[in-house]
Structures are given as structure tokens and as C-alpha cells.
Design a protein around this motif. Structure first.
Motif, mmCIF file in Angstrom:
data_model
loop_
_atom_site.group_PDB
_atom_site.id
_atom_site.type_symbol
_atom_site.label_atom_id
_atom_site.label_comp_id
_atom_site.label_asym_id
_atom_site.label_seq_id
_atom_site.Cartn_x
_atom_site.Cartn_y
_atom_site.Cartn_z
ATOM 1 N N ALA A 67 0.848 -1.285 -0.377
ATOM 2 C CA ALA A 67 0.160 -0.332 -0.130
ATOM 3 C C ALA A 67 0.704 1.198 0.177
ATOM 4 C CB ALA A 67 -0.822 0.084 1.225
ATOM 5 N N PHE A 68 1.720 1.161 1.047
ATOM 6 C CA PHE A 68 2.684 2.778 1.194
ATOM 7 C C PHE A 68 3.988 2.751 -0.668
ATOM 8 C CE2 PHE A 68 7.652 3.100 1.310
ATOM 9 C CZ PHE A 68 7.262 4.997 1.807
ATOM 10 N N ARG B 202 -6.963 7.656 -6.281
ATOM 11 C CA ARG B 202 -6.645 6.766 -7.846
ATOM 12 C C ARG B 202 -5.925 5.637 -6.688
ATOM 13 N NH1 ARG B 202 -4.468 12.108 -10.038
ATOM 14 N NH2 ARG B 202 -2.536 11.454 -8.525
ATOM 15 N N ALA B 203 -4.318 5.789 -5.615
ATOM 16 C CA ALA B 203 -3.906 4.489 -5.153
ATOM 17 C C ALA B 203 -5.028 3.220 -4.445
ATOM 18 C CB ALA B 203 -2.859 4.781 -3.853
ATOM 19 N N ALA B 204 -6.113 4.307 -3.964
ATOM 20 C CA ALA B 204 -7.093 2.996 -3.820
ATOM 21 C C ALA B 204 -7.364 2.348 -4.936
ATOM 22 C CB ALA B 204 -8.175 3.782 -2.788
ATOM 23 N N ALA B 205 -8.123 2.830 -5.910
ATOM 24 C CA ALA B 205 -8.805 2.349 -7.397
ATOM 25 C C ALA B 205 -7.650 1.594 -7.959
ATOM 26 C CB ALA B 205 -8.770 3.027 -7.531
ATOM 27 N N ARG B 206 -6.376 1.676 -7.658
ATOM 28 C CA ARG B 206 -5.484 0.293 -7.879
ATOM 29 C C ARG B 206 -5.449 -0.660 -7.011
ATOM 30 N NH1 ARG B 206 1.246 2.720 -8.930
ATOM 31 N NH2 ARG B 206 2.081 0.961 -9.003
ATOM 32 N N LEU B 207 -5.586 -0.196 -5.764
ATOM 33 C CA LEU B 207 -5.530 -1.657 -5.234
ATOM 34 C C LEU B 207 -6.531 -2.365 -5.056
ATOM 35 C CD1 LEU B 207 -3.284 -0.192 -2.623
ATOM 36 C CD2 LEU B 207 -2.447 -1.722 -3.367
ATOM 37 N N PRO C 140 -10.733 4.656 3.024
ATOM 38 C CA PRO C 140 -10.413 4.123 3.770
ATOM 39 C C PRO C 140 -9.469 3.270 4.905
ATOM 40 C CG PRO C 140 -12.946 4.629 4.037
ATOM 41 C CD PRO C 140 -12.180 4.192 2.944
ATOM 42 N N PRO C 141 -9.694 1.509 3.759
ATOM 43 C CA PRO C 141 -8.706 0.542 4.631
ATOM 44 C C PRO C 141 -7.161 1.337 3.902
ATOM 45 C CG PRO C 141 -11.049 -0.430 3.826
ATOM 46 C CD PRO C 141 -10.621 1.517 3.304
#
Length: 319
Positions: A13-14, A25-30, A35-36
Motif C-alpha cells: 500500500a505504501f 487513485r492509489a485505493a482504486a489501483r489496489l 479508508p482501509p
């Protein structure tokens, strides 16, 4: 000192957030909600003891601690991915080290085609090729120092090993070029009765040795062996030097030595069996993939002649 457990999901995640510098964007990619993702980053920051990102309205940036961690996190994740890929390749027989024993004369027949076929299918496998006569190959299979053998005339009393025929090959007479029988197109074995013989020692390949001497006995004489040599090329060289004559597998005709003549024999029905050998309890993918490349034909019902599709296993070239 016990090393702390690596927080791999948090490192992942980092790294993604460090590359995107945007939580959405990072959440969408993951493939997670925002929030998680924020919770994963917080947990990692708690482990480090310092913020890894500075957060502001519409702005995310790495802190000095984050910039320091990023190269190490990338190395860990890349190393893990590489390790998993390597483990999958080895587990599937697409990589690793395969140890193959082979009788020297098979370099003139099945070995080149086998290696070419296997190398094309599995280029990442390291092949450890070892030249050995039949008896040492049997011992090496038993003690685990080779994985597969290519040998002549395997023993019939090996419960722990499996043998599958890949080639049945006729015999030829090996004569000094000046020998009177060299003028004939085919040599009756009985006509060799008065000649000294050069042969492989029985310990190198008992069944092949007995098969050759058996051809002589069936023709009415016991060969007078005056010299032994471990390799067929040496046998041929000694014949060329005038030390005697020999009987050998027909592929030996591909050894070009001055002063040596190769002739068919009568009767010409005898065949020497070439087999691939492996441990019965070996279920490793590497061995299975090699056997698939060989396409072995098990047992005497396989018939005579070369294995279809093998380059270099056709009839021997004429003198």
C-alpha cells in the motif's frame, strides 16, 4: 535478536501511494476503499514511528522518512515477486538443475536431439550433462547424483529404477583398414574367430559386454580379448593401431578415424538397446518434462530403429 515480521500488505500500500501520491487513485489501483488504505498507511507509520506522508488539501507528499523507506520497500516487494516466480518455475519444472548421465556413444545418436528438444521447451533449466558408462550411471541413479540416465543395455533386476527404450541399434564389425575382411561388405562374425579383440571392460556395461561376447559364442568361438578401453572412440583408435578387431553399436561408424573400417555383420539381427532411466519414485516435474521430450517407447514392443522426431538418429553414414 529476532527480526520483526515484514508488513507486506502495508509495504505494498505504501509503494502504490508513493507512486500515485493520491489516496483515491492509489485505493482504486489496489482495489480497496480509501479508508482501509488510510488504515494500512497509519499502521506502517506506527511501526516506523514517524509519518511517511505529509497530507494537505489536495496534496500528498513523501516525508524524508518516506523517501528513505521507498527504495527498501521496492526491493522487498520486487524480491518477493521474483522469488515467487522462481519458485513457481522450479515447481513446474520450467527452471532448476537437471543432472543427466549419458554413455559416450549416445552423443552420436539420441543425445543431441534430446538436448535440443528439451532446451527449446525449457530454456531456463540448467542441464548438468555427465559422460558415464552404464554401470556408473546405475550407481549414480541409486545414490541420487544424477536424475536421468541415457544408457545401453540396462540391467533387468533393478526394482528401484525404470527403463524405457528410445532406440534399438544393430552392430558392426570394427576392423583395421588393412584387415582382409575389410574388403567385404558384410562380415560373418564367425570369420573373426582368429582375430584378437579390443572391447569395453565388462564392469563398464555388463549386459552390452555379454551381448557382444554372446554374438561370438553363437558363431562358434570365444573372443580372445587382448585390450580393454572404457570409451568406444578409444576402442576404435586401438583397432586402427592394429591391436585387434571389435564389435560395436552401428552409431560408432560416425567416429571418423584413419585406418579404421566399419562393416555390417552376419547374422545382422542382433540389436543393442538404448534406454532412458530414472528412479521409480521420482515424481519431480523436471524429470517428467525430460521424459516428455524423449517420448520414450517402453519395452521390446517399441520396435527397432530411431525414435521418431529425433534429429541425428538416422542410419549411420557410409564409410
Amino acid at each position: 535478536m529476532e527480526r520483526p515480521e515484514l508488513p507486506l500488505p502495508q509495504l505494498h500500500a505504501f509503494v502504490v501511494l508513493a507512486e500515485e501520491l493520491h489516496f483515491g487513485r492509489a485505493a482504486a489501483r489496489l482495489g480497496v476503499a480509501q479508508p482501509p488504505l488510510s488504515q494500512q498507511i497509519r499502521r506502517l507509520e506506527d511501526r516506523v514511528g514517524h509519518p511517511l506522508f505529509s497530507r494537505g488539501p489536495g496534496r500528498v507528499a513523501l516525508t524524508p522518512a518516506g523517501r528513505e523507506l521507498l527504495p527498501a520497500a521496492l526491493r522487498v516487494l520486487t524480491g518477493l515477486a521474483d522469488g515467487l516466480a522462481a519458485a513457481r518455475a522450479v515447481g513446474g519444472g520450467r527452471a532448476g538443475r537437471l543432472r543427466i548421465g549419458f554413455s559416450a556413444s549416445l552423443a552420436l545418436t539420441v543425445l543431441p536431439g534430446l538436448l535440443h528438444t528439451f532446451r527449446e521447451r525449457f530454456p531456463a533449466v540448467h542441464l548438468d550433462i555427465r559422460e558415464m558408462t552404464t554401470a556408473p550411471q546405475i550407481a549414480a541413479l541409486h545414490d541420487g547424483s544424477i536424475d536421468v540416465g541415457l544408457l545401453r543395455e540396462p540391467p533387468s533386476d533393478e526394482a528401484e529404477l525404470v527403463f524405457a527404450t528410445v532406440l534399438r541399434e544393430p552392430f558392426v564389425a570394427v576392423l583395421p583398414s588393412a584387415h582382409p575382411l575389410a574388403a567385404q561388405r558384410a562380415v560373418p562374425v564367425a570369420h573373426l574367430a582368429g582375430s584378437p579383440f579390443v572391447l569395453l571392460p565388462r564392469a563398464a556395461g555388463p549386459r552390452l559386454h555379454d551381448q557382444i561376447t554372446g554374438l561370438c559364442v553363437a558363431s562358434g568361438f570365444t573372443p580372445r580379448i587382448v585390450q580393454h578401453a572404457v570409451e568406444w572412440q578409444t576402442v576404435c583408435a586401438l583397432v586402427g593401431a592394429g591391436l585387434g578387431v571389435s564389435l560395436a553399436p552401428a552409431s560408432i561408424r560416425r567416429i571418423r578415424l584413419r585406418g579404421v573400417a566399419f562393416r555390417g555383420i552376419e547374422p545382422g539381427t542382433a540389436r543393442t538397446r538404448v534406454a532412458v532411466a530414472w528412479r521409480r519414485n521420482d515424481r519431480t516435474p523436471l524429470v517428467a518434462n525430460l521424459l516428455a521430450a524423449v517420448n520414450p517407447l517402453d519395452g521390446p514392443s517399441a520396435g527397432d530403429g530411431p525414435l521418431p522426431g529425433f534429429p541425428g538418429t538416422g542410419p549411420p553414414a557410409p564409410d
